[in-house]
Motif scaffolding. Structure first.
Motif, PDB file in Angstrom:
ATOM      1  N   PRO A  46      -2.824  -4.849   1.141  1.00 29.34           N
ATOM      2  CA  PRO A  46      -2.832  -6.253   1.099  1.00 29.34           C
ATOM      3  C   PRO A  46      -4.233  -6.608   0.336  1.00 29.34           C
ATOM      4  O   PRO A  46      -5.058  -6.083   0.240  1.00 29.34           O
ATOM      5  N   SER A 103      -6.150 -16.411   3.617  1.00 31.50           N
ATOM      6  CA  SER A 103      -4.921 -15.616   4.145  1.00 31.50           C
ATOM      7  C   SER A 103      -4.507 -14.505   2.912  1.00 31.50           C
ATOM      8  O   SER A 103      -5.110 -14.428   1.836  1.00 31.50           O
ATOM      9  N   ALA A 104      -3.854 -13.596   3.158  1.00 30.27           N
ATOM     10  CA  ALA A 104      -3.581 -12.406   2.946  1.00 30.27           C
ATOM     11  C   ALA A 104      -2.090 -12.257   2.189  1.00 30.27           C
ATOM     12  O   ALA A 104      -1.246 -12.923   2.535  1.00 30.27           O
ATOM     13  N   MET A 105      -1.922 -11.502   1.063  1.00 29.45           N
ATOM     14  CA  MET A 105      -0.452 -11.273   0.873  1.00 29.45           C
ATOM     15  C   MET A 105      -0.461  -9.629   0.395  1.00 29.45           C
ATOM     16  O   MET A 105      -1.388  -9.094   0.203  1.00 29.45           O
ATOM     17  N   ASP A 106       0.868  -9.133   0.457  1.00 29.04           N
ATOM     18  CA  ASP A 106       1.225  -8.002   0.234  1.00 29.04           C
ATOM     19  C   ASP A 106       2.628  -7.847  -0.542  1.00 29.04           C
ATOM     20  O   ASP A 106       3.485  -8.531  -0.262  1.00 29.04           O
ATOM     21  N   LYS A 107       2.517  -7.219  -1.417  1.00 27.06           N
ATOM     22  CA  LYS A 107       3.622  -7.031  -2.477  1.00 27.06           C
ATOM     23  C   LYS A 107       4.788  -6.292  -1.780  1.00 27.06           C
ATOM     24  O   LYS A 107       5.882  -6.414  -2.188  1.00 27.06           O
ATOM     25  N   ALA A 130      -4.819 -13.827  -0.820  1.00 29.96           N
ATOM     26  CA  ALA A 130      -3.788 -14.612  -1.591  1.00 29.96           C
ATOM     27  C   ALA A 130      -4.087 -15.272  -2.577  1.00 29.96           C
ATOM     28  O   ALA A 130      -3.194 -15.499  -3.648  1.00 29.96           O
ATOM     29  N   SER A 131      -5.247 -15.818  -2.788  1.00 32.66           N
ATOM     30  CA  SER A 131      -5.858 -16.258  -4.042  1.00 32.66           C
ATOM     31  C   SER A 131      -7.402 -15.976  -4.063  1.00 32.66           C
ATOM     32  O   SER A 131      -8.059 -15.424  -3.190  1.00 32.66           O
ATOM     33  N   SER A 140      -3.567 -15.573   9.527  1.00 32.29           N
ATOM     34  CA  SER A 140      -4.803 -15.763   8.524  1.00 32.29           C
ATOM     35  C   SER A 140      -6.125 -15.557   9.098  1.00 32.29           C
ATOM     36  O   SER A 140      -6.181 -15.117  10.190  1.00 32.29           O
TER      37      SER A 140
END
Length: 799
Positions: free
Chosen positions: A494, A518-522, A497-498, A554
């Motif tokens: 992760p 906030s985070a993102m994971d592919k 997110a930006s 978040s």
């Protein structure tokens, strides 16, 4: 005694004769074949009557009239006598002449002017003209003066039976439904007779049928035609010809007659059921026929026509009702058997169907004639055909993990040859559906293997097509779609997110939320994403900031204290570790940049630059920018002023290669305009106004006064051009005011008589003070130098 008897008879007949003469016209009716005598009393005698007699007695008419009659179509050797005119004024002395005028007078009717006899000199036709109105008058034979006023009388043409009846609208056509009952009205006809319907029976018609019996009858008076037989069948005879006669004189012998024809057509009714031509039909069909193909046709014949012959077809029984269907062809009136489902010779080799044909439009009047339907048996034989391979499934769905090893088996497809020969099958991949060649297949067993690594994050689905080919017959090919789904594995850590950048106010409070990230994971875990946030181990006890996990997955960053000062430290870097919940879990470190800014009392960021502290007290950033702009503007003005002054002090004759005058040739004389009608006429190029005067240059100020040359006198045409050029070249070489190279040449003379006026903007015959060269500065940068030269020249003149 005899004499006495004679006197008595004379006394008796005398009043009778006088009475016959004086009868009114309405009483006297002469026979048609006799002449008529028209007589009158004497008007002179009427004038002698006393006034008392005129009152007590009825006035005696001058003319005693009666209608005259003449037979039509009379054609004898002599003109026929119609009647006689006579007046009591005629004493027999032949002094009276009779005159006839009016319809046909002189052409059809002729009068003897002495005796008054009227004759018809032409054959008359009552159908052309039934009566004639004429005028009779008695005049004096010598003076032609009227003895009596003219009077009209009528000659009527008496009708004879000379016209036969005619059917003006014939021949006739009529229709009547078949199977009609006795006495059904078909139609009516009408004949006309040109004879007089009032006189006699010449126009009285009676109708009868000459031909067409015993099928039809006719009313003698009304001419209505009716059916004379019941249940006439159209299928036996469709058309009948009826001959109808109309006879005048009431149908008696001697009458005239006319005939016409009536064509009666029997219209169809649904009185016949459909009937199959044969009770058993045989058809054969290959097992590989395409669905919807017509296998065969059956037909039920119907003697009726049109919509009465329309039949619908249905399969009512049999072992192939699910595989076959039958439709009706409205044009050919037959049934088409089509294939609904695929056939398999190896499974069933023949089928039997029972089909029914029934009338669509049934007439209830003839329902007693039996059911209007028929049935037939259809036997269909299935023929063996070389069929393509058949896959075990119409589609395949396979799954593979994205970290699967190369050459690992993903799945398998199977197919077989449905024929009895059972040819071996060879499998292959349609490379148009696998352009990157990510998969392979075993040609013998249909196992699909992985050829290149897969990445679910790039593509989740891969759709390929597998081809199965018979080894013994390569033309037999089948295809099946295979969908391959790539399953996810936890192979991506992760991250933010930006790109985040937080701002911290110097006057902020402890515990204040600086930023929420906030985070993102592919990856795409089955249970969704769940992230864990933490600081680096060495920054767990960070004195400035702390973190807080939120329920929405978040993270919030909070300040631990207040009193941040951007003069001491403007930027803080806060590394944050983000971990996912995969197996095994993956993590990454992302750094959050926190800037210390100056804020207003309500927390609005105003400035984040440390240089703001060195500004003078009371001077804002906007004021500083305005001051700097003014300073730069003043510097630009000073530089421009100095540059302009430097250009004004430069020498007028520039020797560098950029002089714009280098390629401009100066001529002291211009062309002659409209006067220059001959080429190379040097004489017309001379300026007669400047022969004895000196035309100074306008572009520079000469240091030495050049003595004017003597003007050349005009020379005739044919002057030596070479000599003229050499003279001008010598003058230019010895001119101390000219530069050592060819420069601008001025056309000092344009010629006389030109309606166009001067074309030169550089020189004219006007004085120097009339010229204004300020417009050169508006012509752009190419004429900037030229404008400066002329502006300097003007300023020198003023000084």
């Amino acid at each position: 005694m005899p004499e006495r008897l004679a006197e008595m008879l004379l006394d008796l007949w005398t009043p009778l004769i006088i009475l016959w003469i004086t009868l009114p016209p309405c009483i006297y009716m002469a026979p048609m074949n006799q002449s008529h005598v028209l007589m009158s009393g004497s008007p002179l005698e009427l004038n002698r009557l006393s006034e008392e007699q005129r009152i007590l007695n009825r006035s005696k008419r001058g003319w005693v009239w009666n209608q005259m009659f003449v037979l039509e179509e009379f054609s004898g050797p002599e003109p026929i006598l119609v009647g006689r005119l006579h007046t009591d004024l005629d004493p027999g002395s032949k002094k009276i002449k009779y005159i006839l005028s009016g319809d046909g007078a002189g052409t059809i009717f002729q009068i003897n002017d002495v005796t008054g006899d009227i004759h018809a000199i032409k054959r008359l036709d009552r159908e052309e003209k039934a009566e004639y109105t004429l005028t009779a008058q008695a005049v004096d034979w010598e003076t032609n003066k009227p003895l009596e006023p003219p009077s009209e009388f009528i000659i009527k043409v008496q009708d004879i039976n000379d016209n036969a009846p005619e059917f003006l609208n014939g021949p006739y056509h009529a229709t009547v439904p078949e199977m009609s009952i006795l006495g059904t009205s078909v139609t009516n006809v009408t004949a006309t007779d040109a004879d007089d319907p009032v006189y006699g029976n010449s126009a009285k018609l009676v109708y009868s049928i000459l031909e067409g019996q015993p099928y039809f009858s006719i009313e003698p008076e009304t001419a209505i035609i009716k059916t004379a037989l019941p249940n006439m069948d159209r299928e036996a005879k469709e058309e009948y010809l009826v001959v109808i006669q109309a006879k005048d004189m009431g149908g008696h012998s001697g009458g005239l007659s006319g005939t016409t024809t009536l064509t009666v057509t029997l219209t169809d009714v649904n009185d016949n059921p459909p009937k199959f031509a044969q009770s058993l039909y045989h058809f054969s069909v290959p097992e590989d026929v395409v669905l919807g193909t017509a296998i065969g046709r059956v037909k039920a014949n119907d003697q009726d026509i049109g919509e009465n012959a329309q039949s619908s077809y249905d399969i009512i029984d049999g072992d192939g009702t699910a595989l076959f269907e039958i439709t009706s062809d409205a044009q050919a009136q037959d049934g088409i058997i089509r294939l609904r489902k695929p056939l398999d010779f190896e499974t069933k080799k023949s089928y039997t169907l029972k089909v029914e044909a029934a009338n669509v439009h049934i007439d209830p009047r003839f329902s007693s004639r039996g059911p209007f339907k028929d049935t037939a048996t259809v036997k269909i034989v299935v023929e063996d055909a070389d069929e393509p391979p058949v896959f075990s499934s119409p589609t395949y769905l396979l799954e593979v993990h994205e970290n699967a090893a190369l050459n690992s088996v993903i799945g398998q497809v199977t197919a077989r040859d449905p024929d009895i020969t059972s040819s071996p099958i060879r499998f292959s991949i349609d490379r148009h559906t696998d352009l990157e060649r990510q998969f392979n297949i075993n040609a013998d067993d249909g196992k699909i293997t992985l050829a290149t690594p897969l990445d679910r994050e790039l593509s989740v689905w891969h759709n390929i097509t597998i081809i199965a080919t018979e080894i013994r017959n390569h033309s037999q090919i089948s295809r099946v779609p295979v969908a391959i789904k790539v399953l996810d594995v936890n192979d991506n850590a992760p991250e933010f997110a930006s790109e985040y950048e937080a701002f911290l106010c110097e006057n902020g409070k402890p515990g204040q939320v600086i930023q929420t990230v906030s985070a993102m994971d592919k990856d795409d875990p089955k249970n969704g994403h769940y992230f864990l946030y933490s600081l680096l181990p060495e920054m767990v006890n960070n004195p400035n900031f702390t973190i807080k996990k939120n329920e929405d997955n978040s993270l919030s960053i909070l300040a631990k204290h207040n009193g941040f000062n951007r003069q001491k430290q403007e930027v803080y870097l806060l590394p944050i570790i983000i971990s996912d919940s995969g197996n095994p879990p993956l993590s990454s470190t992302s750094t959050l940049t926190i800037r210390v800014c100056g804020c207003s009392n309500d927390g609005v960021v105003q400035s984040c630059n440390v240089e703001a502290y060195v500004l003078p007290i009371g001077l804002s950033m906007g004021a500083l920018i305005a001051i700097l702009a003014c300073i730069i503007l003043l510097l630009v003005i000073v530089v421009l002023f100095v540059t302009l002054r430097r250009h004004k002090n430069e020498p007028l004759i520039i020797k560098d290669d950029e002089d714009v005058r280098e390629n401009i040739i100066r001529y002291d004389d211009e062309g002659g305009g409209e006067e220059d009608t001959e080429a190379f006429d040097i004489a017309t190029l001379q300026n007669p106004d400047g022969i004895n005067g000196f035309l100074p240059r306008k572009d520079i100020k000469p240091d030495l006064q050049f003595m004017p040359r003597q003007g050349l006198a005009p020379v005739p045409n044919g002057v030596d051009v070479d000599e003229f050029i050499n003279v001008r070249l010598h003058e230019a070489d010895n001119d101390p005011t000219a530069p050592p190279y060819d420069s601008i040449q001025i056309y000092g003379y344009e010629g006389r008589g030109s309606v166009a006026g001067s074309l030169s903007s550089l020189e004219s015959t006007t004085s120097d003070s009339d010229q204004n060269f300020d417009y050169l500065s508006d012509w752009g940068p190419r004429f900037k130098r030229l404008g400066e030269l002329y502006s300097v020249g003007e300023s020198d003149k003023e000084t």
